[in-house]
Design a protein around this motif. Structure first.
Motif, PDB file in Angstrom:
ATOM      1  N   ARG A   1       0.884  -1.219  -0.127  1.00 61.77           N
ATOM      2  CA  ARG A   1      -0.096  -0.220  -0.062  1.00 61.77           C
ATOM      3  C   ARG A   1       0.860   1.281  -0.101  1.00 61.77           C
TER       4      ARG A   1
ATOM      5  N   GLN B   1       1.121   4.121  -2.969  1.00 60.22           N
ATOM      6  CA  GLN B   1       0.558   5.613  -2.595  1.00 60.22           C
ATOM      7  C   GLN B   1       1.677   6.533  -2.726  1.00 60.22           C
ATOM      8  N   ASN B   2       2.856   6.090  -2.394  1.00 61.61           N
ATOM      9  CA  ASN B   2       3.825   7.101  -2.274  1.00 61.61           C
ATOM     10  C   ASN B   2       5.220   6.824  -2.763  1.00 61.61           C
TER      11      ASN B   2
END
Length: 299
Positions: free
Chosen positions: A100, A104-105
């Motif tokens: 995740r 996301q990053n």
């Protein structure tokens, strides 16, 4: 969270049931058995951290994360991320929280990005994860060092030891990463488009390793110095307490014979107690001056 595939047309992540060896995929360990094309390569990589065959390369690299511990607070934690790269695809295998965060990053803008660029981006993110964790641990170490000056217990010192241990694990993980990248570089042909990407990642790994290793050595030396100070303080306190105990015992030791049922010289002398007290306190004072001269009262 199931197997995720990045749709370059719609610029979105979509769920998929299997790996198709074309595009960017994010998987978790329990989904490997659904991907027979990946299972053999990942199994070999699990044993030796690196597997290269023709244009395919599979890497299993350590990643540093922050975690909360009930006893030590914020600490470093190690996990692993497995990358399977081909000229047309990149499969990333890891734990769900790491996937995740990666989604996301770390991956950032994906449209019009080649598989090689994605591989380099993920490799650098893995390497930089150790630097980010080291920076947070150093900030905590600085706070704990200030708190240690006024601490009355061992809580701060235990936390410092735990953080130094985490910094040591970061250094070990970075060295392991460097070893894997060097082996991958040797196994990759020089004309391969992946070669310069691995070379750039290896250079960055060396830079980060030097910095984290320097931080670890510095704070380990500081911790050892604090341990030495604590031991010296404990020795000094015991020394002073021993001297004071000896001083307090001297009057008792000198007066005790006159409380016995035994005839003693000058037992019925009118000024016996005055002379005895003067003698006791005189000897005690002489002993105290000798102890002070030799540093027994210095803290």
């Amino acid at each position: 969270m199931g197997c995720q595939f990045y749709d370059t047309v719609e610029d979105v992540w979509v769920a998929t049931e299997r790996y198709t060896a074309d595009g960017l995929f994010l998987l978790m360990p329990e989904q490997v058995h659904q991907c027979p094309q990946l299972e053999a390569a990942l199994q070999r990589c699990l044993e030796q951290r690196l597997y290269c065959q023709d244009a395919e390369i599979t890497l299993r690299l350590p990643v540093a994360l922050l975690a909360q511990d009930a006893q030590f607070g914020t600490v470093g934690r190690m996990t692993h991320l497995t990358l399977h790269h081909t000229p047309r695809s990149l499969a990333i295998l890891g734990e769900e929280p790491l996937i995740r965060r990666l989604q996301q990053n770390w991956l950032g803008e994906l449209r019009h990005t080649s598989m090689g660029e994605l591989l380099q981006r993920v490799l650098l993110s893995i390497i930089y994860s150790h630097e980010r964790v080291a920076r947070v641990l150093v900030e905590r170490l600085q706070v704990l060092r200030m708190a240690l000056k006024t601490a009355m217990g061992n809580t701060e010192l235990r936390q410092i030891v735990a953080l130094n241990r985490d910094l040591g694990e970061l250094v070990i993980a970075l060295r392991e990463t460097g070893l894997i990248l060097r082996n991958a570089l040797r196994a990759t042909p020089g004309e391969s488009p992946v070669y310069p990407l691995l070379d750039a990642a290896l250079r960055e790994q060396r830079r980060i390793e030097d910095g984290v290793n320097l931080i670890h050595e510095r704070y380990l030396a500081v911790t050892n110095a604090y341990n030495g100070i604590v031991q010296n303080n404990a020795h000094t306190v015991m020394k002073v307490m021993t001297v004071w105990l000896a001083l307090l015992m001297m009057p008792i030791a000198f007066i005790m014979p006159w409380h016995m049922m035994t005839p003693l010289p000058l037992e019925h002398w009118h000024y016996l107690w005055f002379g005895l007290l003067a003698y006791v306190f005189g000897v005690t004072l002489l002993f105290a001056r000798w102890a002070r001269k030799h540093g027994f009262f210095s803290m």
